[in-house]
Write a protein that holds these residues in place. Structure first.
Motif, PDB file in Angstrom:
ATOM      1  N   PRO A 120      47.819  52.121  30.916  1.00 18.03           N
ATOM      2  CA  PRO A 120      49.143  52.654  31.260  1.00 18.03           C
ATOM      3  C   PRO A 120      50.212  51.722  30.685  1.00 18.03           C
ATOM      4  CG  PRO A 120      47.694  52.768  33.166  1.00 18.03           C
ATOM      5  CD  PRO A 120      46.950  52.001  32.109  1.00 18.03           C
ATOM      6  N   GLY A 121      51.207  52.293  30.087  1.00 13.39           N
ATOM      7  CA  GLY A 121      52.282  51.496  29.489  1.00 13.39           C
ATOM      8  C   GLY A 121      52.046  51.199  28.014  1.00 13.39           C
ATOM      9  N   LEU A 122      50.790  51.172  27.592  1.00 11.83           N
ATOM     10  CA  LEU A 122      50.502  50.852  26.185  1.00 11.83           C
ATOM     11  C   LEU A 122      50.224  52.111  25.361  1.00 11.83           C
ATOM     12  CD1 LEU A 122      48.181  47.709  26.563  1.00 11.83           C
ATOM     13  CD2 LEU A 122      50.662  47.774  26.314  1.00 11.83           C
ATOM     14  N   GLY A 123      49.348  52.951  25.852  1.00  9.19           N
ATOM     15  CA  GLY A 123      49.071  54.227  25.193  1.00  9.19           C
ATOM     16  C   GLY A 123      48.683  54.093  23.734  1.00  9.19           C
ATOM     17  N   LYS A 124      49.305  54.921  22.907  1.00 10.34           N
ATOM     18  CA  LYS A 124      48.941  54.986  21.492  1.00 10.34           C
ATOM     19  C   LYS A 124      49.460  53.813  20.665  1.00 10.34           C
ATOM     20  CE  LYS A 124      48.894  58.866  19.266  1.00 10.34           C
ATOM     21  NZ  LYS A 124      49.493  59.998  18.517  1.00 10.34           N
ATOM     22  N   GLU A 125      50.303  52.979  21.275  1.00  9.79           N
ATOM     23  CA  GLU A 125      50.957  51.917  20.498  1.00  9.79           C
ATOM     24  C   GLU A 125      49.992  50.822  20.071  1.00  9.79           C
ATOM     25  OE1 GLU A 125      54.289  52.227  19.719  1.00  9.79           O
ATOM     26  OE2 GLU A 125      54.090  54.146  20.746  1.00  9.79           O
ATOM     27  N   VAL A 126      48.907  50.638  20.812  1.00  6.84           N
ATOM     28  CA  VAL A 126      47.946  49.606  20.440  1.00  6.84           C
ATOM     29  C   VAL A 126      46.624  50.252  20.013  1.00  6.84           C
ATOM     30  CG1 VAL A 126      48.921  47.846  21.966  1.00  6.84           C
ATOM     31  CG2 VAL A 126      47.070  49.312  22.801  1.00  6.84           C
ATOM     32  N   GLY A 127      45.785  49.432  19.411  1.00 11.80           N
ATOM     33  CA  GLY A 127      44.474  49.918  18.967  1.00 11.80           C
ATOM     34  C   GLY A 127      44.337  49.704  17.474  1.00 11.80           C
ATOM     35  N   ALA A 128      43.825  48.532  17.110  1.00 15.03           N
ATOM     36  CA  ALA A 128      43.682  48.213  15.692  1.00 15.03           C
ATOM     37  C   ALA A 128      42.650  49.149  15.070  1.00 15.03           C
ATOM     38  CB  ALA A 128      43.248  46.758  15.530  1.00 15.03           C
ATOM     39  N   SER A 129      42.898  49.487  13.806  1.00 20.76           N
ATOM     40  CA  SER A 129      41.956  50.398  13.155  1.00 20.76           C
ATOM     41  C   SER A 129      40.847  49.618  12.448  1.00 20.76           C
ATOM     42  CB  SER A 129      42.688  51.309  12.178  1.00 20.76           C
ATOM     43  OG  SER A 129      43.394  50.527  11.244  1.00 20.76           O
ATOM     44  N   LEU A 130      40.935  48.272  12.515  1.00 21.25           N
ATOM     45  CA  LEU A 130      39.915  47.412  11.902  1.00 21.25           C
ATOM     46  C   LEU A 130      39.731  47.835  10.445  1.00 21.25           C
ATOM     47  CD1 LEU A 130      37.663  47.335  15.067  1.00 21.25           C
ATOM     48  CD2 LEU A 130      39.316  45.613  14.321  1.00 21.25           C
ATOM     49  N   GLY A 131      38.501  47.946   9.990  1.00 23.88           N
ATOM     50  CA  GLY A 131      38.388  48.309   8.572  1.00 23.88           C
ATOM     51  C   GLY A 131      37.976  49.737   8.326  1.00 23.88           C
ATOM     52  N   VAL A 132      38.025  50.579   9.375  1.00 23.02           N
ATOM     53  CA  VAL A 132      37.344  51.878   9.223  1.00 23.02           C
ATOM     54  C   VAL A 132      38.247  53.044   8.832  1.00 23.02           C
ATOM     55  CG1 VAL A 132      35.532  51.211  10.837  1.00 23.02           C
ATOM     56  CG2 VAL A 132      37.485  52.515  11.677  1.00 23.02           C
ATOM     57  N   ILE A 133      39.553  52.803   8.779  1.00 16.53           N
ATOM     58  CA  ILE A 133      40.465  53.943   8.682  1.00 16.53           C
ATOM     59  C   ILE A 133      40.308  54.730   7.376  1.00 16.53           C
ATOM     60  CG2 ILE A 133      42.520  52.829   7.700  1.00 16.53           C
ATOM     61  CD1 ILE A 133      42.627  54.982  10.830  1.00 16.53           C
ATOM     62  N   GLN A 134      40.004  54.036   6.289  1.00 13.44           N
ATOM     63  CA  GLN A 134      39.836  54.769   5.024  1.00 13.44           C
ATOM     64  C   GLN A 134      38.670  55.751   5.129  1.00 13.44           C
ATOM     65  OE1 GLN A 134      39.338  52.496   1.387  1.00 13.44           O
ATOM     66  NE2 GLN A 134      38.736  54.355   0.283  1.00 13.44           N
ATOM     67  N   SER A 135      37.620  55.329   5.815  1.00 10.54           N
ATOM     68  CA  SER A 135      36.462  56.228   5.955  1.00 10.54           C
ATOM     69  C   SER A 135      36.818  57.443   6.830  1.00 10.54           C
ATOM     70  CB  SER A 135      35.259  55.483   6.538  1.00 10.54           C
ATOM     71  OG  SER A 135      35.461  55.186   7.903  1.00 10.54           O
ATOM     72  N   PHE A 136      37.768  57.282   7.735  1.00 15.72           N
ATOM     73  CA  PHE A 136      38.207  58.416   8.553  1.00 15.72           C
ATOM     74  C   PHE A 136      38.942  59.440   7.676  1.00 15.72           C
ATOM     75  CE2 PHE A 136      38.494  56.562  13.167  1.00 15.72           C
ATOM     76  CZ  PHE A 136      37.206  56.075  13.054  1.00 15.72           C
ATOM     77  N   TYR A 137      39.794  58.924   6.811  1.00 16.88           N
ATOM     78  CA  TYR A 137      40.526  59.821   5.903  1.00 16.88           C
ATOM     79  C   TYR A 137      39.573  60.519   4.947  1.00 16.88           C
ATOM     80  CZ  TYR A 137      45.256  58.051   6.991  1.00 16.88           C
ATOM     81  OH  TYR A 137      46.448  57.746   7.587  1.00 16.88           O
ATOM     82  N   GLN A 138      38.744  59.692   4.319  1.00 17.21           N
ATOM     83  CA  GLN A 138      37.858  60.226   3.293  1.00 17.21           C
ATOM     84  C   GLN A 138      36.827  61.172   3.913  1.00 17.21           C
ATOM     85  OE1 GLN A 138      36.640  56.947   0.901  1.00 17.21           O
ATOM     86  NE2 GLN A 138      35.870  58.244  -0.754  1.00 17.21           N
ATOM     87  N   GLY A 139      36.387  60.842   5.121  1.00 15.75           N
ATOM     88  CA  GLY A 139      35.441  61.710   5.827  1.00 15.75           C
ATOM     89  C   GLY A 139      36.058  63.062   6.157  1.00 15.75           C
ATOM     90  N   LEU A 140      37.297  63.037   6.631  1.00 18.81           N
ATOM     91  CA  LEU A 140      37.981  64.301   6.928  1.00 18.81           C
ATOM     92  C   LEU A 140      38.149  65.119   5.650  1.00 18.81           C
ATOM     93  CD1 LEU A 140      39.554  66.101   8.994  1.00 18.81           C
ATOM     94  CD2 LEU A 140      41.621  64.880   8.272  1.00 18.81           C
ATOM     95  N   PHE A 141      38.462  64.422   4.563  1.00 20.13           N
ATOM     96  CA  PHE A 141      38.659  65.096   3.276  1.00 20.13           C
ATOM     97  C   PHE A 141      37.364  65.785   2.816  1.00 20.13           C
ATOM     98  CE2 PHE A 141      38.743  64.945  -1.419  1.00 20.13           C
ATOM     99  CZ  PHE A 141      39.836  65.783  -1.616  1.00 20.13           C
ATOM    100  N   LEU A 142      36.240  65.132   3.034  1.00 16.32           N
ATOM    101  CA  LEU A 142      34.949  65.706   2.605  1.00 16.32           C
ATOM    102  C   LEU A 142      34.371  66.685   3.626  1.00 16.32           C
ATOM    103  CD1 LEU A 142      33.081  62.615   1.085  1.00 16.32           C
ATOM    104  CD2 LEU A 142      34.181  64.484  -0.137  1.00 16.32           C
TER     105      LEU A 142
END
Ligand SMILES: *Cc1c(COP(=O)(O)O)cnc(C)c1O
Length: 428
Positions: free
Chosen positions: A265-287
């Motif tokens: 509570p109070g933090l919500g979507k503002e925190v949460g590091a994507s570490l090194g995986v975010i490119q794979s999320f984009y590319q995975g959605l694309f494929l």
């Protein structure tokens, strides 16, 4: 070509039988290709509109404030699936977690949860408290009601109407059949159900467990009135590339509630590091549209193969598809195990290991799982599993490429063939 398959361990009889079946599926496959093309355009358009750039792939660590890649990806998901907002995170560990999060954050003590489509997926039984479990909704005084589908698979509208009461706060609709032997719901049918429910109680939240259904059709459930769709990134939308993750897309308030529960509570979507995986999320959605297309071709091929051999298959060889799962019922544990051994033997990873039944957490009987996946447990990759109990149905899904799905199915048949568990006369 036959030599290539022979090298993989598939004999001429099995290969030729498969080829004859495949020849009959040209028109079917063309329809599937059209859906993939439609959904590819959808993803591409969302990525362009949200101005996805190379900066989006940068790694964030620690708190992850102002993570452009994470925030943009969530906007892409919202756009793609017609939601007001989205939560797409590596901190969501799996599909069950995403669903539990959506439920726990949007229900309060005294509320009631309703499933109008029968028993939910096995792992949700403990989330809800149908099977007593630590931390379940039941422990927080959230009650649960269920209305089963009628014998012919249709909605029990009378029963649903009677089940909705002043406490009903959230309705959970599972799109895919999961481990149940019932039809998967089309997006159109989900829309009809939601209209009926909202006609009785307009402010009820309609959540769809979207696992295995994404990109199978042109439309997704938010387009037919759902408030929230929930799923796993090691299924369809991760495109085989996401190494972890889950998503919730829908009404702003629903997503916000989930974000405050996921972080704090109070933090919500503002925190949460994507570490090194975010490119794979984009590319995975694309494929994902083409990966889902491969999986669907595999499912249709399997249905046609095993139906021709006299087994019960669900969906059947000609039915329209609403998820990527194919059930084959063997009425025989040995055949079920042989099938899974074939899927395993055809994998690019761990092809030399033999799958054995085991007591998996979250399931109430032994389960056999075959998967030689690049991402552990990923079921958008070619995999087969099922509970070792009558009627001994195997649930088969995935395939990052159609050719691998085809090889897996031929190999499953090879194992049955070698053990004389199929009627060989039907293969001529
Ligand atoms: C896979 C699945 C889940 C659970 O997802 P996990 O990632 O296995 O935890 C829930 N519902 C349905 C319909 C599923 O197919």
């Amino acid at each position: 070509m036959q030599k290539q398959y022979e090298q993989l361990g598939i004999c001429r009889e099995v290969y030729e039988f498969g080829s004859r079946i495949e020849d009959r599926l040209k028109e079917r496959f063309q329809k599937l290709d059209e859906t993939a093309e439609f959904n590819q355009a959808k993803v591409l358009h969302a990525m362009q509109e949200l101005r996805v750039s190379a900066e989006c792939f940068n790694m964030s660590s620690g708190y992850g404030y102002n993570d452009l890649g994470r925030d943009t990806l969530e906007a892409v998901y919202a756009k793609c699936f017609h939601g007001e907002d989205a939560l797409v995170r590596p901190q969501i560990t799996c599909g069950t977690h995403a669903l539990a999060l959506a439920l726990m954050s949007n229900l309060r003590p005294g509320d009631e949860l309703l499933s109008p489509v029968g028993k939910p997926y096995d792992t949700l039984e403990e989330v809800i408290g149908i099977r007593p479990s630590k931390g379940s909704l039941a422990e927080y005084q959230i009650s649960y009601r269920q209305v089963d589908l009628l014998a012919d698979g249709s909605f029990d509208y009378e029963g649903i109407k009677n089940a909705i009461n002043e406490k009903t706060r959230l309705v959970t609709i599972q799109r895919s059949k999961g481990y149940a032997v019932r039809p998967t719901l089309s997006v159109k049918r989900i829309g009809e159900l939601i209209s009926f429910i909202k006609g009785i109680k307009p402010d009820v939240i309609c959540m769809v467990d979207n696992c295995y259904g994404e990109f199978v059709e042109d439309k997704e459930p938010l387009e037919v009135g759902a408030d929230m769709i929930v799923g796993s990134l090691i299924k369809n939308l991760g495109g085989g590339l996401a190494p972890i993750g889950g998503y919730i897309v829908g009404k702003k308030e629903c997503v916000e509630n989930a974000a405050y529960r996921l972080t704090s509570p109070g933090l919500g979507k503002e925190v949460g590091a994507s570490l090194g995986v975010i490119q794979s999320f984009y590319q995975g959605l694309f494929l994902a549209p083409t990966v889902v297309n491969s999986a669907l071709k595999g499912a249709v091929f399997a249905a046609n193969i095993y139906e021709a051999l006299g087994f019960d298959v669900l969906p059947n060889s000609t039915e329209s598809r609403h998820d990527i799962i194919q059930a084959v019922t063997f009425h025989n544990p040995d055949a079920m195990i042989a099938f899974c051994k074939g899927i395993q033997a055809a994998a690019p990873v761990d092809s030399y290991v033999t799958p054995e039944p085991w007591a998996m957490p979250g399931y109430d009987s032994d389960v056999i799982m075959a998967a030689g996946a690049f991402v552990q447990g990923s079921s958008i990759e070619l995999s087969a599993d099922g509970p070792i109990k009558p009627p001994y149905s195997v649930y088969f899904q995935g395939g990052l490429t159609w050719y691998h799905a085809k090889t897996g199915i031929l190999m499953s048949l090879q194992k049955l063939y070698e053990q004389n568990l199929v009627n060989k006369d039907l293969m001529c």
